[in-house]
Write a protein that holds these residues in place. Structure first.
Motif, PDB file in Angstrom:
ATOM      1  N   ARG A  36       0.806  -1.220   0.000  1.00  0.00           N
ATOM      2  CA  ARG A  36       0.000   0.000   0.000  1.00  0.00           C
ATOM      3  C   ARG A  36       0.837   1.268   0.000  1.00  0.00           C
ATOM      4  NH1 ARG A  36      -4.967  -1.215   4.278  1.00  0.00           N
ATOM      5  NH2 ARG A  36      -5.835  -3.018   3.162  1.00  0.00           N
ATOM      6  N   ARG A  37       2.131   1.150   0.190  1.00  0.00           N
ATOM      7  CA  ARG A  37       2.970   2.348   0.261  1.00  0.00           C
ATOM      8  C   ARG A  37       3.081   2.995  -1.124  1.00  0.00           C
ATOM      9  NH1 ARG A  37       8.509   1.269   2.961  1.00  0.00           N
ATOM     10  NH2 ARG A  37       8.396   3.514   3.316  1.00  0.00           N
ATOM     11  N   GLY A  38       2.960   4.328  -1.156  1.00  0.00           N
ATOM     12  CA  GLY A  38       3.060   5.045  -2.420  1.00  0.00           C
ATOM     13  C   GLY A  38       1.855   4.866  -3.323  1.00  0.00           C
ATOM     14  N   GLN A  39       0.690   4.678  -2.737  1.00  0.00           N
ATOM     15  CA  GLN A  39      -0.504   4.400  -3.540  1.00  0.00           C
ATOM     16  C   GLN A  39      -0.787   5.486  -4.562  1.00  0.00           C
ATOM     17  OE1 GLN A  39      -3.787   3.514  -0.855  1.00  0.00           O
ATOM     18  NE2 GLN A  39      -3.598   1.343  -1.305  1.00  0.00           N
ATOM     19  N   ALA A  40      -0.704   6.754  -4.153  1.00  0.00           N
ATOM     20  CA  ALA A  40      -1.038   7.844  -5.080  1.00  0.00           C
ATOM     21  C   ALA A  40      -0.043   7.909  -6.237  1.00  0.00           C
ATOM     22  CB  ALA A  40      -1.067   9.172  -4.322  1.00  0.00           C
ATOM     23  N   MET A  41       1.253   7.795  -5.939  1.00  0.00           N
ATOM     24  CA  MET A  41       2.270   7.896  -6.978  1.00  0.00           C
ATOM     25  C   MET A  41       2.169   6.757  -7.990  1.00  0.00           C
ATOM     26  SD  MET A  41       4.874   9.209  -8.525  1.00  0.00           S
ATOM     27  CE  MET A  41       5.245  10.588  -7.433  1.00  0.00           C
ATOM     28  N   PHE A  42       1.883   5.550  -7.528  1.00  0.00           N
ATOM     29  CA  PHE A  42       1.934   4.380  -8.397  1.00  0.00           C
ATOM     30  C   PHE A  42       0.563   3.874  -8.820  1.00  0.00           C
ATOM     31  CE2 PHE A  42       5.692   4.162  -5.549  1.00  0.00           C
ATOM     32  CZ  PHE A  42       6.675   4.355  -6.512  1.00  0.00           C
ATOM     33  N   ALA A  43      -0.495   4.621  -8.538  1.00  0.00           N
ATOM     34  CA  ALA A  43      -1.857   4.138  -8.778  1.00  0.00           C
ATOM     35  C   ALA A  43      -2.091   3.777 -10.241  1.00  0.00           C
ATOM     36  CB  ALA A  43      -2.875   5.182  -8.313  1.00  0.00           C
ATOM     37  N   GLU A  44      -1.749   4.680 -11.158  1.00  0.00           N
ATOM     38  CA  GLU A  44      -2.024   4.430 -12.570  1.00  0.00           C
ATOM     39  C   GLU A  44      -1.149   3.295 -13.103  1.00  0.00           C
ATOM     40  OE1 GLU A  44      -4.089   4.606 -15.983  1.00  0.00           O
ATOM     41  OE2 GLU A  44      -4.498   5.733 -14.138  1.00  0.00           O
ATOM     42  N   TRP A  45       0.139   3.303 -12.702  1.00  0.00           N
ATOM     43  CA  TRP A  45       1.012   2.200 -13.123  1.00  0.00           C
ATOM     44  C   TRP A  45       0.489   0.878 -12.580  1.00  0.00           C
ATOM     45  CZ3 TRP A  45       3.511  -1.120  -9.766  1.00  0.00           C
ATOM     46  CH2 TRP A  45       4.275  -2.111 -10.395  1.00  0.00           C
ATOM     47  N   ARG A  46       0.073   0.841 -11.310  1.00  0.00           N
ATOM     48  CA  ARG A  46      -0.426  -0.393 -10.702  1.00  0.00           C
ATOM     49  C   ARG A  46      -1.642  -0.911 -11.457  1.00  0.00           C
ATOM     50  NH1 ARG A  46      -1.140   1.434  -5.750  1.00  0.00           N
ATOM     51  NH2 ARG A  46       0.820   0.694  -4.861  1.00  0.00           N
ATOM     52  N   HIS A  47      -2.542  -0.006 -11.829  1.00  0.00           N
ATOM     53  CA  HIS A  47      -3.737  -0.401 -12.579  1.00  0.00           C
ATOM     54  C   HIS A  47      -3.348  -0.989 -13.932  1.00  0.00           C
ATOM     55  CE1 HIS A  47      -7.724  -0.233 -14.414  1.00  0.00           C
ATOM     56  NE2 HIS A  47      -7.190   0.441 -15.410  1.00  0.00           N
ATOM     57  N   GLN A  48      -2.438  -0.332 -14.656  1.00  0.00           N
ATOM     58  CA  GLN A  48      -2.031  -0.815 -15.968  1.00  0.00           C
ATOM     59  C   GLN A  48      -1.269  -2.127 -15.875  1.00  0.00           C
ATOM     60  OE1 GLN A  48      -0.013   2.197 -18.262  1.00  0.00           O
ATOM     61  NE2 GLN A  48      -1.603   3.718 -17.906  1.00  0.00           N
ATOM     62  N   ALA A  49      -0.411  -2.260 -14.859  1.00  0.00           N
ATOM     63  CA  ALA A  49       0.367  -3.489 -14.709  1.00  0.00           C
ATOM     64  C   ALA A  49      -0.550  -4.675 -14.421  1.00  0.00           C
ATOM     65  CB  ALA A  49       1.396  -3.325 -13.593  1.00  0.00           C
ATOM     66  N   ARG A  50      -1.483  -4.504 -13.495  1.00  0.00           N
ATOM     67  CA  ARG A  50      -2.392  -5.602 -13.172  1.00  0.00           C
ATOM     68  C   ARG A  50      -3.256  -5.970 -14.361  1.00  0.00           C
ATOM     69  NH1 ARG A  50      -4.194  -3.368  -7.173  1.00  0.00           N
ATOM     70  NH2 ARG A  50      -2.433  -4.262  -6.002  1.00  0.00           N
ATOM     71  N   ASP A  51      -3.718  -4.946 -15.080  1.00  0.00           N
ATOM     72  CA  ASP A  51      -4.552  -5.192 -16.246  1.00  0.00           C
ATOM     73  C   ASP A  51      -3.755  -5.927 -17.325  1.00  0.00           C
ATOM     74  OD1 ASP A  51      -7.094  -4.783 -17.675  1.00  0.00           O
ATOM     75  OD2 ASP A  51      -5.910  -3.495 -19.003  1.00  0.00           O
ATOM     76  N   GLY A  52      -2.508  -5.490 -17.556  1.00  0.00           N
ATOM     77  CA  GLY A  52      -1.674  -6.139 -18.559  1.00  0.00           C
ATOM     78  C   GLY A  52      -1.334  -7.571 -18.197  1.00  0.00           C
ATOM     79  N   LEU A  53      -1.038  -7.812 -16.933  1.00  0.00           N
ATOM     80  CA  LEU A  53      -0.718  -9.176 -16.496  1.00  0.00           C
ATOM     81  C   LEU A  53      -1.928 -10.089 -16.632  1.00  0.00           C
ATOM     82  CD1 LEU A  53       1.372  -8.296 -13.313  1.00  0.00           C
ATOM     83  CD2 LEU A  53       2.249  -9.391 -15.392  1.00  0.00           C
ATOM     84  N   ALA A  54      -3.111  -9.563 -16.321  1.00  0.00           N
ATOM     85  CA  ALA A  54      -4.326 -10.374 -16.427  1.00  0.00           C
ATOM     86  C   ALA A  54      -4.643 -10.689 -17.882  1.00  0.00           C
ATOM     87  CB  ALA A  54      -5.498  -9.650 -15.771  1.00  0.00           C
ATOM     88  N   LYS A  55      -4.491  -9.712 -18.768  1.00  0.00           N
ATOM     89  CA  LYS A  55      -4.819  -9.915 -20.173  1.00  0.00           C
ATOM     90  C   LYS A  55      -3.852 -10.867 -20.862  1.00  0.00           C
ATOM     91  CE  LYS A  55      -7.234  -5.547 -21.030  1.00  0.00           C
ATOM     92  NZ  LYS A  55      -7.209  -4.241 -21.737  1.00  0.00           N
ATOM     93  N   SER A  56      -2.604 -10.896 -20.394  1.00  0.00           N
ATOM     94  CA  SER A  56      -1.602 -11.764 -21.017  1.00  0.00           C
ATOM     95  C   SER A  56      -1.521 -13.138 -20.354  1.00  0.00           C
ATOM     96  CB  SER A  56      -0.228 -11.098 -20.951  1.00  0.00           C
ATOM     97  OG  SER A  56       0.199 -10.955 -19.605  1.00  0.00           O
ATOM     98  N   ASP A  57      -2.448 -13.416 -19.440  1.00  0.00           N
ATOM     99  CA  ASP A  57      -2.455 -14.686 -18.703  1.00  0.00           C
ATOM    100  C   ASP A  57      -1.165 -14.892 -17.927  1.00  0.00           C
ATOM    101  OD1 ASP A  57      -5.015 -15.387 -19.639  1.00  0.00           O
ATOM    102  OD2 ASP A  57      -4.170 -16.205 -21.492  1.00  0.00           O
ATOM    103  N   ALA A  58      -0.504 -13.783 -17.563  1.00  0.00           N
ATOM    104  CA  ALA A  58       0.764 -13.869 -16.833  1.00  0.00           C
ATOM    105  C   ALA A  58       0.580 -13.688 -15.336  1.00  0.00           C
ATOM    106  CB  ALA A  58       1.736 -12.813 -17.360  1.00  0.00           C
ATOM    107  N   LEU A  59      -0.635 -13.338 -14.924  1.00  0.00           N
ATOM    108  CA  LEU A  59      -0.849 -13.032 -13.516  1.00  0.00           C
ATOM    109  C   LEU A  59      -0.591 -14.251 -12.638  1.00  0.00           C
ATOM    110  CD1 LEU A  59      -1.616 -10.613 -11.808  1.00  0.00           C
ATOM    111  CD2 LEU A  59      -4.012 -11.321 -11.954  1.00  0.00           C
ATOM    112  N   ASP A  60      -0.914 -15.437 -13.145  1.00  0.00           N
ATOM    113  CA  ASP A  60      -0.739 -16.647 -12.337  1.00  0.00           C
ATOM    114  C   ASP A  60       0.728 -16.915 -12.042  1.00  0.00           C
ATOM    115  OD1 ASP A  60      -1.662 -19.291 -11.186  1.00  0.00           O
ATOM    116  OD2 ASP A  60      -0.341 -19.996 -12.786  1.00  0.00           O
TER     117      ASP A  60
END
Length: 347
Positions: A36-60
């Motif tokens: 949770r540290r740095g939530q504001a600074m990394f919010a958009e990157w975190r959203h894009q990273a999670r979305d990209g990992l999920a779409k590429s089936d890499a999240l697992d």
């Protein structure tokens, strides 16, 4: 609190690495992704990273392989995951990780087990199982390609700007002035560099080994040392960030009407060339015989195009090329980052 004790030999051997370290950024970005540290600074990157990992089936594979190793905290990152070879690029770093001696792997995993449950698959590394090494290699590459590579030019540009600021301090007052420039993250009172926010009270005596400083975009809060004080010492520190990843789109095309297309003017192109080694607003104004407000207008356009980054250093603002800006000056169509020419081995 961490206290690092220097000798005169250590001051001579202290340096800042020339580029962002991909394995340290993997380690610390996973901490940002899970924590949770740095939530504001990394919010958009975190959203894009999670979305990209999920779409590429890499999240697992990231959750199963990398997550348990990094644990979402920088309190303990196994040292074998951040070898010095990583400063030469991702491939060199991954090769070094996969070449870690089995005895050392077991020792590192035992340390991790003392803090949290070591994932079952990871013990296969200490047993020399090929499937475990393949899982780790695939996890590192997949995570970097999905979560970090799209932003690597911006990350490296901000690292370049931070290094330029430290370099100016060094030129003006030597290595001690450079060490003093890290306030408030660290404080220098010769011969000790103190990291006040470190969670463990510890003294490290360099004893002539010197210190390697690694600038990091994803380091948040206190700088991070290696866990083993007997290894050649590194200290990863948070850079000054002039943008949030994912908010400013990186431009890869030089089309008319885009911010890059507006660089055709001779004055702006000259200012871009002048930032190769870093330059302040007043230096650019003097060099090109224009006013400081005019320079600021030009640098704003260059910054919007992703060609430079600007960092405040005391009363001055230092402007430095990004890899994309450097590639444009060289006539390339886009920046390839520090991995140009590298090929993944089958390892």
């Amino acid at each position: 609190m961490l206290r690092i004790h220097f000798t005169s030999d250590d001051l001579v051997r202290t340096r800042i690495v020339p580029a962002a370290d991909p394995l340290w950024e993997i380690a610390l970005s996973i901490c940002r992704l899970a924590g949770r540290r740095g939530q504001a600074m990394f919010a958009e990157w975190r959203h894009q990273a999670r979305d990209g990992l999920a779409k590429s089936d890499a999240l697992d594979i990231v959750r199963r392989v990398l997550g348990p190793l990094y644990r979402g905290t920088s309190l303990f990152i196994p040292d074998f995951l951040t070898p010095p070879d990583s400063s030469l690029g991702l491939d060199a770093g991954v090769d070094a990780v996969l070449s870690t001696p089995r005895l050392l792997l077991r020792q590192e995993l035992d340390k991790l087990a003392g803090l949290a449950r070591t994932p079952t698959w990871a013990w296969g590394l200490a047993d020399g199982r090929k499937d475990a090494f393949h899982d780790l290699r695939d996890g590192l590459y997949t995570y970097f390609d999905t979560a970090l590579r799209p932003h690597w030019s911006n990350i490296q540009g901000m690292v370049d700007a931070d290094r330029a600021m430290r370099g100016r301090a060094y030129l003006e007052g030597g290595v001690e002035a450079m060490l003093s420039s890290f306030r408030p993250a660290m404080s220098w009172e010769s011969p000790v560099l103190t990291v006040a926010g470190h969670p463990v009270d510890r003294d490290v005596h360099l004893g002539g080994r010197g210190l390697v400083l690694i600038p990091s975009y994803f380091c948040w809060g206190a700088p991070v040392p290696l866990a083993d004080p007997d290894l050649p010492q590194v200290l990863v520190y948070p850079i000054q960030r002039d943008r949030m990843l994912g908010v400013h789109k990186e431009h890869s095309e030089q089309q008319p009407g885009t911010p890059i297309g507006r660089l055709l003017g001779p004055t702006r192109a000259a200012i871009l060339r002048a930032t190769v080694n870093g330059a302040t607003t007043s230096e650019l104004a003097r060099r090109h015989e224009i006013s400081a407000p005019a320079v600021s207008q030009h640098t704003q356009v260059l910054r919007e195009a992703g060609l430079i980054v600007s960092q405040r250093a005391g009363p001055s603002v230092i402007h430095t090329l990004t890899p994309l800006g450097r590639a444009l000056l060289m006539g390339a169509t886009m920046a390839r980052g520090p991995f140009a020419g590298e090929r993944r081995g089958d390892g």
